[in-house]
Design a protein around this motif. Structure first.
Motif, short mmCIF file in Angstrom:
data_model
loop_
_atom_site.label_atom_id
_atom_site.label_comp_id
_atom_site.label_asym_id
_atom_site.label_seq_id
_atom_site.Cartn_x
_atom_site.Cartn_y
_atom_site.Cartn_z
N VAL A 184 -4.77 -0.93 -8.68
CA VAL A 184 -3.59 -1.73 -8.37
C VAL A 184 -2.64 -1.84 -9.56
CG1 VAL A 184 -4.98 -3.07 -6.73
CG2 VAL A 184 -4.41 -4.04 -8.95
N LEU A 185 -1.42 -2.22 -9.21
CA LEU A 185 -0.36 -2.46 -10.18
C LEU A 185 0.19 -3.84 -9.83
CD1 LEU A 185 1.64 -0.96 -12.24
CD2 LEU A 185 3.06 -0.55 -10.24
N LEU A 186 0.15 -4.78 -10.79
CA LEU A 186 0.69 -6.12 -10.49
C LEU A 186 2.16 -6.15 -10.88
CD1 LEU A 186 0.18 -9.05 -9.57
CD2 LEU A 186 -0.23 -9.60 -11.98
N VAL A 187 3.03 -6.33 -9.89
CA VAL A 187 4.47 -6.35 -10.14
C VAL A 187 4.97 -7.78 -9.98
CG1 VAL A 187 6.71 -5.50 -9.35
CG2 VAL A 187 4.73 -3.99 -9.36
N ALA A 245 0.86 -1.18 0.00
CA ALA A 245 0.00 0.00 0.00
C ALA A 245 0.90 1.23 0.00
CB ALA A 245 -0.90 -0.01 1.23
N GLU A 246 0.79 2.04 -1.03
CA GLU A 246 1.70 3.19 -1.16
C GLU A 246 0.90 4.43 -1.53
OE1 GLU A 246 4.80 2.71 -0.42
OE2 GLU A 246 4.96 0.53 -0.60
N THR A 247 1.42 5.56 -1.12
CA THR A 247 0.79 6.81 -1.54
C THR A 247 1.62 7.51 -2.63
OG1 THR A 247 1.88 7.91 0.30
CG2 THR A 247 -0.42 7.28 0.63
N THR A 248 2.90 7.15 -2.77
CA THR A 248 3.75 7.73 -3.81
C THR A 248 4.66 6.65 -4.39
OG1 THR A 248 5.43 8.25 -2.15
CG2 THR A 248 3.92 10.03 -2.72
N ASP A 249 5.17 6.88 -5.60
CA ASP A 249 6.15 5.97 -6.23
C ASP A 249 5.74 4.51 -6.13
OD1 ASP A 249 7.85 8.09 -6.87
OD2 ASP A 249 8.69 8.07 -4.84
N LEU A 250 4.51 4.24 -6.56
CA LEU A 250 3.96 2.89 -6.38
C LEU A 250 4.87 1.82 -6.99
CD1 LEU A 250 1.66 1.09 -5.42
CD2 LEU A 250 0.44 1.59 -7.53
N GLU A 251 5.30 2.03 -8.24
CA GLU A 251 6.06 0.97 -8.90
C GLU A 251 7.42 0.73 -8.22
OE1 GLU A 251 6.25 1.04 -13.17
OE2 GLU A 251 7.76 -0.56 -13.19
N GLY A 294 7.90 -7.81 -14.85
CA GLY A 294 7.35 -6.52 -15.25
C GLY A 294 6.28 -6.00 -14.32
N ALA A 295 5.75 -4.83 -14.68
CA ALA A 295 4.70 -4.21 -13.88
C ALA A 295 3.52 -3.92 -14.80
CB ALA A 295 5.20 -2.92 -13.25
N GLU A 296 2.36 -4.29 -14.34
CA GLU A 296 1.17 -4.17 -15.16
C GLU A 296 0.12 -3.34 -14.43
OE1 GLU A 296 0.00 -8.17 -16.58
OE2 GLU A 296 -1.99 -7.53 -15.93
N PRO A 297 -0.15 -2.11 -14.88
CA PRO A 297 -1.18 -1.32 -14.21
C PRO A 297 -2.57 -1.84 -14.58
CG PRO A 297 -0.23 -0.08 -16.05
CD PRO A 297 0.43 -1.42 -16.05
N TRP A 298 -3.41 -1.98 -13.59
CA TRP A 298 -4.80 -2.37 -13.84
C TRP A 298 -5.65 -1.11 -13.70
CZ3 TRP A 298 -5.61 -7.51 -10.57
CH2 TRP A 298 -4.77 -8.51 -11.11
N PRO A 299 -6.76 -1.06 -14.46
CA PRO A 299 -7.66 0.10 -14.31
C PRO A 299 -8.33 0.07 -12.94
CG PRO A 299 -8.69 -1.60 -15.65
CD PRO A 299 -7.28 -2.06 -15.40
N ARG A 300 -8.96 1.17 -12.55
CA ARG A 300 -9.70 1.14 -11.28
C ARG A 300 -10.81 0.11 -11.41
NH1 ARG A 300 -9.82 3.49 -6.45
NH2 ARG A 300 -11.81 3.52 -5.35
N LEU A 301 -10.84 -0.82 -10.48
CA LEU A 301 -11.80 -1.93 -10.51
C LEU A 301 -12.44 -2.04 -9.14
CD1 LEU A 301 -9.40 -4.57 -12.14
CD2 LEU A 301 -11.31 -3.46 -13.30
#
Ligand code: C5P
Length: 217
Positions: free
Chosen positions: A185-188, A147-153, A192-199
């Motif tokens: 969410v972002l699946l890392v 859970a992050e508020t900045t620099d998620l990846e 790689g890292a895959e951003p998911w849309p808001r779900l």
């Protein structure tokens, strides 16, 4: 396609907050609702996995087909998680308290003329890092949350290697997440890292469960 692709697989999922007692009537906890973890447990069970859900205190109903173990503290969560092994899949979504009170008072702490008490805290074990350590009981796929508020990846990648897990579900908590029904969410993974849309949290859970099934399929 197989409707129950995870048949024969065992999964352990942690969810919710922990509650760390101060005395018999007080404690330290956090705002985790447990919704995301419960939805993941449900989605894995729907796909045929045998799921043990190790849950801190929440107001949520046990998902259909899931075995729930109720715990309060981080130490209890760690013991129950290890007791659920061996498992092929571990999804650790609980918001574990980083600290617990060193010496829990046996009786209710009284308001005293000397002023408020000082609470000495000690660090709780990192359940995810412990589970992800190489060894015979390490689940084949260990998934953590960040859970992050900045620099998620960057933070999610750092957590992946620091904790030794296989995937991290990076959670953007700058938007409203706690107790909400939606999640960004972002699946890392190592590749790689895959951003998911808001779900919705239910949709995040079904996507994640589908990815887990693909991984084993
Ligand atoms: O280090 P941080 O708390 O941000 O890491 C979050 C991830 O680690 C989550 O998957 C959480 O469930 C797990 N965790 C844990 N035990 C702890 C702290 C975090 O399993 N004591």
């Amino acid at each position: 396609p197989d409707a129950r692709p995870l048949t024969g697989k065992r999964a352990v999922v942690t969810a919710g907050p922990t509650f760390e007692p101060i005395d018999p009537v007080r404690g330290l906890t956090n705002r985790s609702s447990g919704k995301q973890g419960y939805a993941i447990a449900a989605a894995l069970a729907e796909r045929g996995a045998r799921v043990t859900l190790v849950s801190g205190p929440t107001g949520l109903a046990t998902p259909v087909g899931v075995t729930r173990i109720e715990v309060e503290t981080a130490l209890e969560m760690q013991a129950a998680t290890h007791a659920a092994l061996p498992a092929h899949i571990a999804v650790l979504s609980a918001a574990v308290a980083d600290w617990r009170v060193d010496t829990v008072a046996g009786g209710k702490i009284k308001k005293a003329p000397g002023g408020p008490p000082t609470l000495a805290l000690i660090e709780n074990p990192d359940i995810l890092a412990g589970l992800a350590k190489p060894g015979p009981l390490r689940p084949a796929l260990v998934i953590g949350f960040a859970a992050e508020t900045t620099d998620l990846e960057a933070n999610a990648r750092a957590k992946l290697s620091r904790k030794g897990c296989d995937w991290i579900v990076g959670n953007d908590v700058s938007a409203d997440v706690f107790g909400a029904d939606g999640n960004t969410v972002l699946l890392v993974t190592k590749s790689g890292a895959e951003p998911w849309p808001r779900l919705s949290k239910a949709e995040v859970a079904t996507r994640l469960a589908d990815r887990i099934a693909d991984h084993f399929g």
